[in-house]
Design a protein around this motif. Structure first.
Motif, mmCIF file in Angstrom:
data_model
loop_
_atom_site.group_PDB
_atom_site.id
_atom_site.type_symbol
_atom_site.label_atom_id
_atom_site.label_comp_id
_atom_site.label_asym_id
_atom_site.label_seq_id
_atom_site.Cartn_x
_atom_site.Cartn_y
_atom_site.Cartn_z
ATOM 1 N N ARG A 56 39.687 29.387 37.940
ATOM 2 C CA ARG A 56 39.412 29.093 39.347
ATOM 3 C C ARG A 56 39.221 30.404 40.091
ATOM 4 N NH1 ARG A 56 41.586 28.595 44.349
ATOM 5 N NH2 ARG A 56 43.585 29.480 43.676
ATOM 6 N N ILE A 57 38.057 30.547 40.703
ATOM 7 C CA ILE A 57 37.756 31.740 41.495
ATOM 8 C C ILE A 57 38.041 31.415 42.955
ATOM 9 C CG2 ILE A 57 35.972 33.371 42.199
ATOM 10 C CD1 ILE A 57 34.564 32.787 39.561
ATOM 11 N N PRO A 58 39.053 32.027 43.563
ATOM 12 C CA PRO A 58 39.379 31.709 44.965
ATOM 13 C C PRO A 58 38.258 32.146 45.909
ATOM 14 C CG PRO A 58 41.159 32.935 43.874
ATOM 15 C CD PRO A 58 39.957 33.027 42.993
ATOM 16 N N ALA A 59 38.110 31.431 47.005
ATOM 17 C CA ALA A 59 37.132 31.822 48.021
ATOM 18 C C ALA A 59 37.560 33.151 48.649
ATOM 19 C CB ALA A 59 37.033 30.741 49.092
ATOM 20 N N GLY A 60 36.588 34.052 48.829
ATOM 21 C CA GLY A 60 36.866 35.318 49.500
ATOM 22 C C GLY A 60 37.217 36.464 48.578
ATOM 23 N N VAL A 61 37.045 36.301 47.249
ATOM 24 C CA VAL A 61 37.306 37.444 46.368
ATOM 25 C C VAL A 61 36.266 38.530 46.637
ATOM 26 C CG1 VAL A 61 38.372 36.056 44.564
ATOM 27 C CG2 VAL A 61 35.908 36.452 44.514
ATOM 28 N N GLU A 119 34.706 27.174 40.088
ATOM 29 C CA GLU A 119 35.286 27.099 38.754
ATOM 30 C C GLU A 119 34.339 27.771 37.764
ATOM 31 O OE1 GLU A 119 38.127 25.616 37.546
ATOM 32 O OE2 GLU A 119 38.893 24.970 39.507
ATOM 33 N N ARG A 120 34.915 28.460 36.795
ATOM 34 C CA ARG A 120 34.156 29.076 35.717
ATOM 35 C C ARG A 120 34.766 28.664 34.379
ATOM 36 N NH1 ARG A 120 31.102 33.768 35.425
ATOM 37 N NH2 ARG A 120 29.629 33.877 37.172
ATOM 38 N N SER A 121 33.949 28.388 33.395
ATOM 39 C CA SER A 121 34.410 28.106 32.036
ATOM 40 C C SER A 121 34.124 29.333 31.185
ATOM 41 C CB SER A 121 33.701 26.874 31.467
ATOM 42 O OG SER A 121 34.144 26.618 30.146
ATOM 43 N N LEU A 122 35.183 29.933 30.638
ATOM 44 C CA LEU A 122 35.040 31.148 29.847
ATOM 45 C C LEU A 122 35.544 30.912 28.434
ATOM 46 C CD1 LEU A 122 36.421 33.798 32.373
ATOM 47 C CD2 LEU A 122 34.047 33.110 32.044
ATOM 48 N N SER A 123 34.987 31.665 27.491
ATOM 49 C CA SER A 123 35.455 31.634 26.114
ATOM 50 C C SER A 123 36.446 32.775 25.919
ATOM 51 C CB SER A 123 34.276 31.776 25.145
ATOM 52 O OG SER A 123 34.736 31.809 23.805
ATOM 53 N N ASN A 167 34.547 42.542 45.349
ATOM 54 C CA ASN A 167 34.244 43.368 44.184
ATOM 55 C C ASN A 167 35.485 44.163 43.792
ATOM 56 O OD1 ASN A 167 32.309 44.326 42.271
ATOM 57 N ND2 ASN A 167 32.332 46.286 43.332
ATOM 58 N N GLY A 168 35.896 44.056 42.527
ATOM 59 C CA GLY A 168 37.104 44.736 42.063
ATOM 60 C C GLY A 168 38.342 43.875 42.111
ATOM 61 N N SER A 169 38.235 42.643 42.643
ATOM 62 C CA SER A 169 39.389 41.746 42.638
ATOM 63 C C SER A 169 39.801 41.451 41.202
ATOM 64 C CB SER A 169 39.065 40.437 43.365
ATOM 65 O OG SER A 169 38.838 40.645 44.732
ATOM 66 N N ARG A 170 41.099 41.153 41.021
ATOM 67 C CA ARG A 170 41.650 40.942 39.685
ATOM 68 C C ARG A 170 42.309 39.572 39.616
ATOM 69 N NH1 ARG A 170 45.682 44.454 36.469
ATOM 70 N NH2 ARG A 170 44.468 45.147 34.687
ATOM 71 N N LEU A 171 41.950 38.807 38.610
ATOM 72 C CA LEU A 171 42.571 37.507 38.387
ATOM 73 C C LEU A 171 43.416 37.575 37.113
ATOM 74 C CD1 LEU A 171 39.668 34.995 39.128
ATOM 75 C CD2 LEU A 171 41.398 35.867 40.699
ATOM 76 N N ARG A 172 44.586 36.946 37.141
ATOM 77 C CA ARG A 172 45.478 36.942 35.983
ATOM 78 C C ARG A 172 45.519 35.546 35.361
ATOM 79 N NH1 ARG A 172 52.051 37.211 36.388
ATOM 80 N NH2 ARG A 172 52.530 37.228 34.155
ATOM 81 N N LEU A 173 45.228 35.481 34.070
ATOM 82 C CA LEU A 173 45.355 34.234 33.320
ATOM 83 C C LEU A 173 46.590 34.374 32.435
ATOM 84 C CD1 LEU A 173 41.669 33.515 32.260
ATOM 85 C CD2 LEU A 173 42.860 32.876 34.340
ATOM 86 N N LYS A 174 47.658 33.709 32.824
ATOM 87 C CA LYS A 174 48.929 33.862 32.122
ATOM 88 C C LYS A 174 48.854 33.235 30.733
ATOM 89 C CE LYS A 174 53.902 33.460 32.916
ATOM 90 N NZ LYS A 174 54.951 32.969 33.836
#
Length: 328
Positions: free
Chosen positions: A183-188, A170-174, A190-197
């Motif tokens: 939430r950072i999934p296991a196995g990401v 888990e990461r807390s971002l501003s 370099n260059g993986s992209r996460l979407r925060l809706k």
């Protein structure tokens, strides 16, 4: 608009007939704040005045409409202008705006002025967001204003450690002045992209909000290297471990493990630990340990004596095949 009767729009806004666009916009903002219906609830005269100054600004802020107005006076509208009726934008629901600045931004955008125009709004300082603001340029003849598509999505880069990428966490971002748990999934990788809706930029006056895309940058590890779903590392071993073989203790991302080295193994050979590599949606990759000969910085007298005995009794010639093949 003003279909009958002449209205001196310059007088309505309280500006000189030679006033430029900046002066006209400044006067409109000042009067709009003074006569806005939210500032004067239930005041019919204030509402009528507000519509009048909005009508004047719509005409004088548009160079073509202003030219026709100055040329034809009360007949400017019949000289190729818009159809009659109330000023566009006056049928708005004031309750849908978060504050007065949001309304002014929207109104300036409808009348052809740049959205934002000195007011702050939206998710980032200054009201800025990718794709710009509202559609400008006035209205099509006989039609109400429409908004051009606005891209409210945003992107940001986030550095994660090798361990975070392997195990997740888990990461807390501003984000736009609010704290967001990611939430950072296991196995990401370099260059993986996460979407925060719904965590992107905010469009003033509408409540619309885009998505935030996080581009992950996985930091390098001093030991482990990632190749596809396989983890690789160099495993230092001694001369006797290569020659005689045996069980050696190693450290893996999952903890301590025992690895068997076959007798007579040459440096550079890789030992495979199945299912101990990088996590993925389909399981785990393999762990590959490449054996490297680690020579001590110095030898003890006993070690040197044993090596001398080995050299005297050695029957193999390590360069025999090499010498034969190297001849030209």
């Amino acid at each position: 608009m003003a279909g009958s009767g002449y209205k001196d729009y310059f007088q309505v806004l309280g500006v000189d007939r030679s006033a430029d666009a900046t002066a006209i916009k400044k006067a409109f903002r000042s009067l709009a704040r003074q006569y806005h219906p939210d500032v004067n609830p239930g005041d019919a005269q204030a509402e009528a005045r507000f519509k009048e100054i909005s009508e004047a600004y719509e005409v004088l802020s548009d160079p073509e409409k202003r030219r026709r107005y100055e040329q034809f006076g009360q007949y400017w509208n019949q000289a190729g202008g818009m159809g009659g009726g109330a000023a566009p934008g006056m049928d708005v629901d004031f309750g849908r705006y978060g504050n007065f600045d949001d309304f002014i931004n929207d109104l300036l955008g409808r009348f052809g002025g740049p959205a934002g125009g000195g007011f702050q709004g939206g998710g980032f300082p200054g009201g800025g967001f990718p794709g710009g603001g509202f559609a400008g340029g006035g209205f099509p003849r006989g039609a109400k204003a429409s908004r051009a598509p606005v891209n409210l999505d945003a992107e940001a880069s986030v550095n994660v450690t090798f361990a975070e990428a392997f195990r997740g966490g888990e990461r807390s971002l501003s984000v736009n002045n609010e704290r967001v748990q990611v939430r950072i999934p296991a196995g990401v990788k370099n260059g993986s992209r996460l979407r925060l809706k719904g965590k992107g930029n905010l469009q003033p006056g509408t409540g619309r909000r885009g998505d935030l895309y996080l581009n992950l940058k996985v930091q390098e590890h001093p030991i482990w290297r990632l190749e596809s779903d396989q983890l690789r590392a160099d495993l230092p071993v001694s001369l006797d471990e290569l020659a005689l073989g045996g069980m050696v203790s190693v450290m893996t991302p999952d903890g301590d493990a025992q690895v068997s080295i076959p007798a007579g193994t040459a440096p550079g050979r890789s030992l495979r630990l199945k299912g101990k590599g990088w996590p993925s949606k389909t399981g785990r990759g393999d762990l590959l340990l490449t054996l490297t000969l680690a020579m001590p910085p110095s030898w003890s007298e006993e070690e040197r004596r044993l090596l001398e005995q080995l050299r005297a009794k050695r029957t193999d010639h390590p360069r025999q095949e090499w010498l034969r093949s190297a001849a030209l």
